[in-house]
Scaffold this active site. Structure first.
Site, mmCIF file in Angstrom:
data_model
loop_
_atom_site.group_PDB
_atom_site.id
_atom_site.type_symbol
_atom_site.label_atom_id
_atom_site.label_comp_id
_atom_site.label_asym_id
_atom_site.label_seq_id
_atom_site.Cartn_x
_atom_site.Cartn_y
_atom_site.Cartn_z
ATOM 1 C CB ALA A 63 42.652 46.046 32.503
ATOM 2 C CB VAL A 130 37.579 46.676 36.243
ATOM 3 C CG1 VAL A 130 37.926 45.404 36.993
ATOM 4 C CG2 VAL A 130 38.237 47.884 36.893
ATOM 5 C CB CYS A 131 38.135 42.191 32.617
ATOM 6 S SG CYS A 131 37.362 40.700 31.929
ATOM 7 C CG PHE A 132 36.651 39.644 36.418
ATOM 8 C CD1 PHE A 132 35.928 38.468 36.285
ATOM 9 C CD2 PHE A 132 37.950 39.662 35.947
ATOM 10 C CE1 PHE A 132 36.480 37.339 35.713
ATOM 11 C CE2 PHE A 132 38.520 38.536 35.371
ATOM 12 C CZ PHE A 132 37.774 37.376 35.261
ATOM 13 C CE LYS A 146 33.770 38.685 32.938
ATOM 14 N NZ LYS A 146 33.951 39.951 32.219
#
Length: 259
Positions: A63, A130-132, A146
């Protein structure tokens, strides 16, 4: 998301050349990866309470809160000259433009490559939705953190890669949108996130503008892929097709909550 899919369709039919586009989101929107389980991973009430959009992407990954960022997408045939066959290597080639774009903006960006078995294990089995939370193969990092997250899908002989380039990051808002097993797990993620991800404007004395970023990344893609970008205007008929796809797919609960 409907436009990205439509561009993929048109390119697969040969009615449109390869495309690179940049866009923003209004309202701010949480997008989840194609394979994610919305009810399990996301605090949907928090999304609603904060008047955020919500959509499932056609690409994988985790996400992403699309808020204060620049989003890019690339649509190109799998058989494009010199395009690697493997997903990982194609990802590296297409992301080279991002790398050069960051450097044109004065940021010392480089590709993330897992250096330990633990890092490699994290990629194979992410610890959170969580993507990050952590960079993947060949994603862009600055000072070890990132700064852009991307995802890719391949359909009808065409690659669609799109991703978020962070200008700002509201960690509290981001974390409020996810379900955690315990309050302790959420607090652990809150402390870890600033160590894993960073927004561009936190690395600069003067905030970057969207226009500045579009120019830098456009030039970066031109150099990296040895291409010349020319503007493209959608026709009324094409815009109608996109609207229909939005209504029939990306605005439906059947698509967004199907897993």
């Amino acid at each position: 998301m409907a436009l990205d899919e439509a561009l993929l369709d048109w390119h697969s039919e040969g009615s449109m050349p390869p495309i690179i586009r940049f866009y923003e989101w209004n309202p701010a929107t949480l997008s989840i990866g194609y394979f994610q389980q919305a009810e399990r991973d996301i605090n949907l009430q928090a999304v609603k309470d904060q008047n955020l959009g919500f959509v499932r992407r056609p690409t994988g990954g985790r996400a992403v809160l699309h808020d204060q960022e620049l989003t890019y997408s690339i649509i190109v045939s799998e058989n494009y000259p010199d395009m690697p066959e493997t997903v990982t290597e194609a990802y590296r080639v297409l992301s080279e433009g991002l790398l050069l774009g960051f450097r044109k903006l004065g940021l010392d960006a480089y590709f993330s490559v897992p250096e330990t078995q633990e890092s490699l294990a994290d990629l194979k089995k992410p610890k959170s939705a969580v993507c990050f939370d952590a960079p993947s193969w060949y994603e862009l990092v600055v000072e070890g953190k990132k700064v852009a997250g991307s995802a890719q899908t391949r359909q009808k002989g065409v690659i669609l890669q799109h991703g978020a380039i962070l200008l700002e990051l509201d960690e509290d808002l981001l974390l409020s949108l996810f379900r955690f097993a315990t309050p302790e797990a959420k607090e652990k993620m809150r402390l870890k996130l600033p160590e894993k991800a960073v927004a561009m404007n936190r690395l600069a004395s003067t905030p970057f503008t969207i226009e500045q970023c579009v120019k830098a990344f456009s030039e970066g893609f031109e150099e990296a892929l040895d291409i010349d970008l020319v503007p493209y205007e959608l026709t009324a008929e094409q815009l109608h097709y996109v609207k229909q796809l939005e209504q029939s797919k990306y605005l439906t609960d059947e698509w967004n909550f199907k897993k």
